[in-house]
Design a protein around this motif. Structure first.
Motif, PDB file in Angstrom:
ATOM      1  N   VAL A 184      91.656  88.510 164.343  1.00 21.43           N
ATOM      2  CA  VAL A 184      91.375  87.124 164.730  1.00 21.43           C
ATOM      3  C   VAL A 184      91.926  86.163 163.673  1.00 21.43           C
ATOM      4  O   VAL A 184      92.458  85.093 163.997  1.00 21.43           O
ATOM      5  N   MET A 185      91.823  86.571 162.388  1.00 26.31           N
ATOM      6  CA  MET A 185      92.363  85.733 161.312  1.00 26.31           C
ATOM      7  C   MET A 185      93.882  85.599 161.434  1.00 26.31           C
ATOM      8  O   MET A 185      94.439  84.514 161.248  1.00 26.31           O
ATOM      9  N   LEU A 186      94.541  86.716 161.794  1.00 25.12           N
ATOM     10  CA  LEU A 186      95.998  86.671 162.002  1.00 25.12           C
ATOM     11  C   LEU A 186      96.337  85.718 163.143  1.00 25.12           C
ATOM     12  O   LEU A 186      97.260  84.892 163.039  1.00 25.12           O
ATOM     13  N   ALA A 187      95.560  85.802 164.230  1.00 22.06           N
ATOM     14  CA  ALA A 187      95.787  84.911 165.382  1.00 22.06           C
ATOM     15  C   ALA A 187      95.600  83.457 164.973  1.00 22.06           C
ATOM     16  O   ALA A 187      96.415  82.588 165.314  1.00 22.06           O
ATOM     17  N   ALA A 188      94.532  83.185 164.218  1.00 18.22           N
ATOM     18  CA  ALA A 188      94.244  81.808 163.793  1.00 18.22           C
ATOM     19  C   ALA A 188      95.326  81.293 162.851  1.00 18.22           C
ATOM     20  O   ALA A 188      95.683  80.113 162.880  1.00 18.22           O
ATOM     21  N   MET A 189      95.871  82.174 162.019  1.00 19.18           N
ATOM     22  CA  MET A 189      96.922  81.747 161.076  1.00 19.18           C
ATOM     23  C   MET A 189      98.215  81.386 161.792  1.00 19.18           C
ATOM     24  O   MET A 189      98.933  80.478 161.364  1.00 19.18           O
ATOM     25  N   THR A 190      98.517  82.084 162.878  1.00 22.50           N
ATOM     26  CA  THR A 190      99.741  81.715 163.623  1.00 22.50           C
ATOM     27  C   THR A 190      99.533  80.386 164.342  1.00 22.50           C
ATOM     28  O   THR A 190     100.409  79.533 164.336  1.00 22.50           O
ATOM     29  N   VAL A 221      96.720  72.864 166.923  1.00 21.46           N
ATOM     30  CA  VAL A 221      96.750  73.423 165.572  1.00 21.46           C
ATOM     31  C   VAL A 221      95.345  73.652 165.015  1.00 21.46           C
ATOM     32  O   VAL A 221      95.171  74.455 164.106  1.00 21.46           O
ATOM     33  N   THR A 222      94.347  72.933 165.579  1.00 18.96           N
ATOM     34  CA  THR A 222      92.981  73.135 165.090  1.00 18.96           C
ATOM     35  C   THR A 222      92.260  74.233 165.868  1.00 18.96           C
ATOM     36  O   THR A 222      91.136  74.590 165.516  1.00 18.96           O
ATOM     37  N   ALA A 223      92.912  74.774 166.914  1.00 18.98           N
ATOM     38  CA  ALA A 223      92.288  75.855 167.699  1.00 18.98           C
ATOM     39  C   ALA A 223      92.026  77.064 166.804  1.00 18.98           C
ATOM     40  O   ALA A 223      90.976  77.715 166.902  1.00 18.98           O
ATOM     41  N   GLY A 224      92.979  77.364 165.922  1.00 12.24           N
ATOM     42  CA  GLY A 224      92.823  78.496 164.996  1.00 12.24           C
ATOM     43  C   GLY A 224      91.664  78.280 164.049  1.00 12.24           C
ATOM     44  O   GLY A 224      90.857  79.190 163.795  1.00 12.24           O
ATOM     45  N   VAL A 225      91.547  77.049 163.525  1.00 11.38           N
ATOM     46  CA  VAL A 225      90.441  76.730 162.607  1.00 11.38           C
ATOM     47  C   VAL A 225      89.113  76.864 163.345  1.00 11.38           C
ATOM     48  O   VAL A 225      88.150  77.441 162.823  1.00 11.38           O
ATOM     49  N   TYR A 226      89.068  76.347 164.569  1.00  9.19           N
ATOM     50  CA  TYR A 226      87.833  76.398 165.363  1.00  9.19           C
ATOM     51  C   TYR A 226      87.410  77.848 165.625  1.00  9.19           C
ATOM     52  O   TYR A 226      86.233  78.191 165.523  1.00  9.19           O
ATOM     53  N   LEU A 228      88.099  80.443 163.807  1.00 10.61           N
ATOM     54  CA  LEU A 228      87.605  81.031 162.557  1.00 10.61           C
ATOM     55  C   LEU A 228      86.232  80.464 162.168  1.00 10.61           C
ATOM     56  O   LEU A 228      85.458  81.137 161.499  1.00 10.61           O
ATOM     57  N   ILE A 229      85.943  79.215 162.570  1.00 13.71           N
ATOM     58  CA  ILE A 229      84.610  78.658 162.324  1.00 13.71           C
ATOM     59  C   ILE A 229      83.574  79.508 163.072  1.00 13.71           C
ATOM     60  O   ILE A 229      82.496  79.798 162.555  1.00 13.71           O
ATOM     61  N   ARG A 230      83.933  79.936 164.278  1.00 12.76           N
ATOM     62  CA  ARG A 230      83.039  80.814 165.055  1.00 12.76           C
ATOM     63  C   ARG A 230      82.906  82.196 164.390  1.00 12.76           C
ATOM     64  O   ARG A 230      81.866  82.838 164.492  1.00 12.76           O
ATOM     65  N   PHE A 231      83.960  82.656 163.722  1.00 11.39           N
ATOM     66  CA  PHE A 231      83.960  83.977 163.090  1.00 11.39           C
ATOM     67  C   PHE A 231      83.668  83.891 161.592  1.00 11.39           C
ATOM     68  O   PHE A 231      84.032  84.788 160.846  1.00 11.39           O
ATOM     69  N   ASN A 232      83.035  82.786 161.147  1.00 11.76           N
ATOM     70  CA  ASN A 232      82.930  82.547 159.698  1.00 11.76           C
ATOM     71  C   ASN A 232      82.127  83.614 158.961  1.00 11.76           C
ATOM     72  O   ASN A 232      82.353  83.839 157.780  1.00 11.76           O
ATOM     73  N   ILE A 233      81.216  84.305 159.661  1.00 10.93           N
ATOM     74  CA  ILE A 233      80.394  85.335 158.995  1.00 10.93           C
ATOM     75  C   ILE A 233      81.266  86.474 158.481  1.00 10.93           C
ATOM     76  O   ILE A 233      81.078  86.972 157.379  1.00 10.93           O
ATOM     77  N   VAL A 234      82.263  86.872 159.306  1.00 12.79           N
ATOM     78  CA  VAL A 234      83.146  87.983 158.918  1.00 12.79           C
ATOM     79  C   VAL A 234      83.962  87.604 157.677  1.00 12.79           C
ATOM     80  O   VAL A 234      84.187  88.424 156.790  1.00 12.79           O
ATOM     81  N   LEU A 235      84.394  86.334 157.611  1.00 14.62           N
ATOM     82  CA  LEU A 235      85.199  85.888 156.468  1.00 14.62           C
ATOM     83  C   LEU A 235      84.389  85.918 155.182  1.00 14.62           C
ATOM     84  O   LEU A 235      84.882  86.364 154.142  1.00 14.62           O
ATOM     85  N   SER A 236      83.161  85.418 155.249  1.00 14.98           N
ATOM     86  CA  SER A 236      82.388  85.254 154.013  1.00 14.98           C
ATOM     87  C   SER A 236      81.833  86.568 153.478  1.00 14.98           C
ATOM     88  O   SER A 236      81.420  86.636 152.322  1.00 14.98           O
ATOM     89  N   THR A 237      81.818  87.628 154.304  1.00 13.45           N
ATOM     90  CA  THR A 237      81.250  88.896 153.832  1.00 13.45           C
ATOM     91  C   THR A 237      82.313  89.952 153.523  1.00 13.45           C
ATOM     92  O   THR A 237      81.989  91.107 153.332  1.00 13.45           O
ATOM     93  N   LEU A 291      81.583  71.950 156.754  1.00  9.42           N
ATOM     94  CA  LEU A 291      82.536  71.029 156.119  1.00  9.42           C
ATOM     95  C   LEU A 291      83.897  71.115 156.788  1.00  9.42           C
ATOM     96  O   LEU A 291      84.577  70.104 156.969  1.00  9.42           O
ATOM     97  N   ALA A 292      84.315  72.357 157.139  1.00  8.72           N
ATOM     98  CA  ALA A 292      85.609  72.543 157.820  1.00  8.72           C
ATOM     99  C   ALA A 292      85.588  71.822 159.165  1.00  8.72           C
ATOM    100  O   ALA A 292      86.548  71.142 159.539  1.00  8.72           O
ATOM    101  N   MET A 293      84.455  71.932 159.887  1.00 13.42           N
ATOM    102  CA  MET A 293      84.324  71.263 161.178  1.00 13.42           C
ATOM    103  C   MET A 293      84.343  69.747 161.010  1.00 13.42           C
ATOM    104  O   MET A 293      84.979  69.021 161.785  1.00 13.42           O
ATOM    105  N   PHE A 294      83.662  69.271 159.983  1.00 12.51           N
ATOM    106  CA  PHE A 294      83.603  67.836 159.681  1.00 12.51           C
ATOM    107  C   PHE A 294      85.002  67.295 159.418  1.00 12.51           C
ATOM    108  O   PHE A 294      85.429  66.274 159.998  1.00 12.51           O
TER     109      PHE A 294
END
Length: 573
Positions: A184-190, A221-226, A228-237, A291-294
């Motif tokens: 998902v991170m790869l998808a968001a980065m593209t 371009v913000t679709a990827g960020v959005y 990852l905001i939904r998947f933020n738990i996986v990133l932080s752990t 903050l990212a969403m803001f």
């Protein structure tokens, strides 16, 4: 059609906004399951997730889309197929809605692919070779992300459902969730054009300016960020967050440097979008998803306005995008220039405009966080570069004399476009403080020492001064001599990324393809294969033809031999 679309979108936007307020105040989340088909024991269920985040983002997307369509009424008036253009924009908005309210990877893929396809159609809308190349680069870069999402869907087959929202917290330490998170991170980065997929975003500026205002600033371009905001738990752990922090920090730095060397108005704004996307991604990778969403929402407001102002300027400059030909626009186009300057100052983080609340809070949170010196440097230096290219842009376009032609038709009387811009101007001024009061229920007290508290302001002032100094014509030759030509080329061309992702990708495959064609298809395989067979058979035919020619005895004798051979075969059988 423009007016109908505008009224519908703005009314839905207001509804979503009021709903999001209600959800925020009552801390509500609605998860809706709609059974589309039920056949015996099999049912196909469509799921929707309504919370403050999805509703607020939807209301902002719809509001910007409505104003962009209103703006297009005048911007695209000379286009015979304006209805087709509006339909494409509406299809784009529909795909975005599907992406925002989906807690399910399959329906996310539907919206995601819809975004990719429609954005390709919009990039190649002005049909010329440059648009086609840009469109192909955009589409193929985004295909990598689509494939990553498909692989994530395949990985989730083990889970019994594709509603990732159920599994994120429960299975956050599992290897399979790490695998899904990395895909998902790869998808968001593209989609959000992070390094090494950055080259498509400036190339996509071949699209009409209203498209850039909607697609390449606030939505696609913000679709990827959005996501990852939904998947933020996986990133932080996991280690994924650290990798994303590095890559997005470098993206922010690279885009800021590139914009200081660019002379194309739309490309400068595109690179600034890339820089802000890097900022959103990097603060998200540190675990601060709110903050990212803001910042995502405030950035959407002033960046859409910046693109709209750029479109009005390009229209008046007789379709010229070179900032070196501009100058003195504040005299000729005062209202457009006012909007342009407000959005630029919001981008820089001018106190009490939209960008200030999100950027200042992000940088103060960075100062208080436990990160290394390199990431800290990237954050603050990139902020300085943002102010630098903004002031450079203002210096080139607003001050001095017009460098275009002595006979010009500059005016500020495109009232339909101006009305669309003024709607966003209002939001660019009050949007930041409004969202600040809404998203964060109580005021955050960030206690820092004086020098760190003032560092953001200091970096902005130094960046602005630097942007002004590198633009002054008298110092221009000195600035040129300070930097090596190769270094300028490297920094100004996004670290050679557009070349690497185009020529770099196809150079060797084309050479090997040529070798294969030369040695196989048109070489010895052809010689010993089809061509050789044809050559031998034609030689035999010629020999037989010579034998038959003017010799009836030989012809009849061969005929007799042939009959005898046939009879002997039949006898043996």
């Amino acid at each position: 059609m423009c007016s109908i679309s505008f009224i519908n979108l703005i009314s839905i936007s207001l509804t979503c906004f009021l709903l999001s307020l209600y959800y925020l105040l009552n801390n509500m989340v609605y998860f809706i399951e709609w059974e589309v088909v039920s056949l015996n024991s099999m049912s196909i269920v469509m799921t929707f997730l309504f919370d403050w985040m999805s509703l607020l983002f939807m209301s902002f997307v719809l509001m910007i889309a409505s104003l962009v369509i209103f703006y297009s009424k005048e911007y695209m008036e000379s286009d015979e197929n304006i209805n087709r253009f509006i339909m494409l924009v509406l299809m784009f908005v529909l795909s975005m809605m599907l992406l925002i309210i989906s807690p399910n990877l399959v329906s996310i893929l539907l919206g995601w692919d819809g975004l990719g396809l429609v954005s390709y159609c919009l990039v190649i809308y002005f049909q010329n070779i440059k648009s086609y190349n840009a469109g192909m680069l955009t589409a193929l870069s985004n295909r990598i992300g689509d494939v990553a999402l498909l692989l994530a869907i395949a990985w989730m087959l083990n889970y019994g459902s594709w509603n990732y929202i159920f599994y994120l917290e429960v299975m956050q330490n599992e290897f399979s969730m790490l695998m899904i998170g990395s895909l998902v991170m790869l998808a968001a980065m593209t989609k959000s054009a992070q390094i090494p997929f950055s080259s498509w975003l400036p190339a996509a500026m071949a699209a009409p300016t209203p498209v850039s205002a909607l697609v390449h600033s606030s939505t696609l371009v913000t679709a990827g960020v959005y996501l990852l905001i939904r998947f933020n738990i996986v990133l932080s752990t996991s280690w994924l967050g650290q990798l994303l922090l590095l890559l997005s920090g470098l993206t922010m730095f690279m885009a800021g440097l590139g914009a200081n060397f660019e002379f194309d108005l739309k490309k400068i704004i595109a690179l600034s979008t890339l820089s802000q996307l890097g900022l959103m991604m990097s603060i998200l990778s540190m675990g601060f998803y709110k903050l990212a969403m803001f910042h995502l929402l405030t950035h959407a407001l002033f960046k859409a306005l910046l693109f709209m102002c750029a479109g009005a300027i390009i229209h008046n400059m007789n379709n010229s995008q070179d900032i070196r030909l501009m100058g003195g626009l504040s005299i000729h186009m005062p209202l457009t220039s006012a909007c342009f300057n407000v959005s630029n100052l919001a981008l820089c983080g001018m106190p009490f405009l939209a960008g200030f609340y999100s950027k200042d809070m992000i940088l103060e949170i960075v100062s208080i966080s436990n990160i290394n010196m390199f990431s800290f440097f990237l954050y603050f230096f990139s902020t300085g570069l943002t102010v630098s290219y903004s002031f450079r842009l203002v210096y080139y376009s607003m001050t001095g004399d017009l460098n275009c032609g002595s006979l010009n038709m500059l005016n500020d009387e495109s009232w339909v476009m101006l009305r669309g811009m003024l709607g966003l101007l209002f939001m660019s001024i009050i949007g930041g403080s409004m969202l600040n009061w809404l998203i964060f229920p109580f005021p955050y007290m960030i206690c820092l020492p004086g020098y760190l508290k003032m560092l953001t302001l200091f970096v902005c002032i130094v960046g602005g001064l630097f942007g002004y100094l590198i633009s002054i014509s008298n110092l221009y030759s000195l600035n040129k001599s300070l930097l090596n030509y190769n270094l300028t080329l490297f920094l100004g061309s996004m670290w050679f990324m557009p070349y690497i992702s185009t020529y770099g990708m196809i150079f060797y495959p084309l050479i090997y393809g040529q070798l294969v064609v030369k040695s196989f298809d048109q070489g010895w395989s052809e010689y010993f294969g089809g061509q050789h067979l044809y050559y031998k058979l034609s030689n035999y035919s010629k020999t037989l033809f010579l034998m038959h020619n003017n010799s009836l005895k030989i012809y009849l004798m061969l005929f007799v031999f042939w009959i005898m051979i046939l009879f002997s075969f039949l006898l043996f059988l």
